[in-house]
Design a protein around this motif. Structure first.
Motif, short mmCIF file in Angstrom:
data_model
loop_
_atom_site.label_atom_id
_atom_site.label_comp_id
_atom_site.label_asym_id
_atom_site.label_seq_id
_atom_site.Cartn_x
_atom_site.Cartn_y
_atom_site.Cartn_z
N GLN A 19 3.01 -6.26 -9.33
CA GLN A 19 2.26 -5.49 -10.41
C GLN A 19 1.40 -6.03 -11.35
OE1 GLN A 19 5.07 -2.81 -11.71
NE2 GLN A 19 5.02 -1.35 -9.96
N ARG A 22 -1.81 -7.48 -9.70
CA ARG A 22 -2.64 -6.44 -9.28
C ARG A 22 -3.57 -6.03 -10.68
NH1 ARG A 22 0.88 -2.89 -5.46
NH2 ARG A 22 -0.79 -1.61 -5.75
N TYR A 26 -7.39 -6.21 -11.63
CA TYR A 26 -8.29 -4.99 -11.80
C TYR A 26 -9.02 -5.15 -13.04
CZ TYR A 26 -9.42 -0.05 -12.30
OH TYR A 26 -10.08 1.14 -12.61
N VAL A 63 -10.75 -1.38 -7.27
CA VAL A 63 -9.42 -0.41 -6.58
C VAL A 63 -9.07 -0.81 -5.35
CG1 VAL A 63 -9.04 1.97 -5.91
CG2 VAL A 63 -10.17 1.45 -8.09
N ASN A 67 -5.06 -2.17 -4.94
CA ASN A 67 -4.33 -1.59 -4.12
C ASN A 67 -3.75 -2.15 -2.79
OD1 ASN A 67 -3.85 0.53 -5.96
ND2 ASN A 67 -5.66 1.64 -5.16
N SER A 68 -4.45 -3.56 -2.74
CA SER A 68 -3.99 -3.97 -1.37
C SER A 68 -2.66 -4.74 -1.31
CB SER A 68 -4.94 -5.27 -1.21
OG SER A 68 -4.89 -6.14 -1.93
N GLY A 69 -1.78 -3.66 -1.60
CA GLY A 69 -0.25 -3.91 -1.22
C GLY A 69 0.29 -5.23 -1.48
#
Length: 121
Positions: A19, A22, A26, A63, A67-69
């Protein structure tokens, strides 16, 4: 048949680390977008339209990337094969006429060639 032993190197990245990565990605991309918007206000000509286009496209790409896991990272989990130790020479391979210490036992005596100078710490 036994089940394979799980390897710690095959464990996924911790959720908190994922997290944070990511979120950082972002925020960096959104910071670039803010710079593009400010730059579009300050400059003129074709550069303005390039900055406007970047400011429009960046949220979508940010985004998608954020959100690419968690399945992006893969690790090599193949076992490590240790290198073979060098071969030791046999005591019988030592030449019988080789010089030896005066207090050393004869080469054919029991215990010959073992630890000679051993000091306990």
């Amino acid at each position: 048949m036994s089940e394979p032993v799980p390897s710690i190197t095959s464990a996924p990245e911790p959720l908190a680390v994922d997290q944070a990565r990511r979120t950082r990605s972002y925020l960096i991309q959104m910071s670039i977008r803010v710079v593009c918007i400010i730059g579009a206000v300050l400059v003129d000509g074709w550069v303005r339209w390039a900055l406007v286009a970047a400011a429009v496209v960046l949220p979508y790409s940010a985004v998608l990337i954020a959100n690419s896991g968690r399945d992006q990272v893969t690790h090599d989990t193949s076992p490590v094969t240790p290198a073979a130790a060098p071969a030791l020479t046999e005591l019988s391979d030592i030449a019988p006429d080789a010089p030896r210490a005066p207090d050393a036992p004869a080469p054919d005596a029991p215990g010959a060639g073992r630890v000679i100078d051993h000091v306990d710490d």
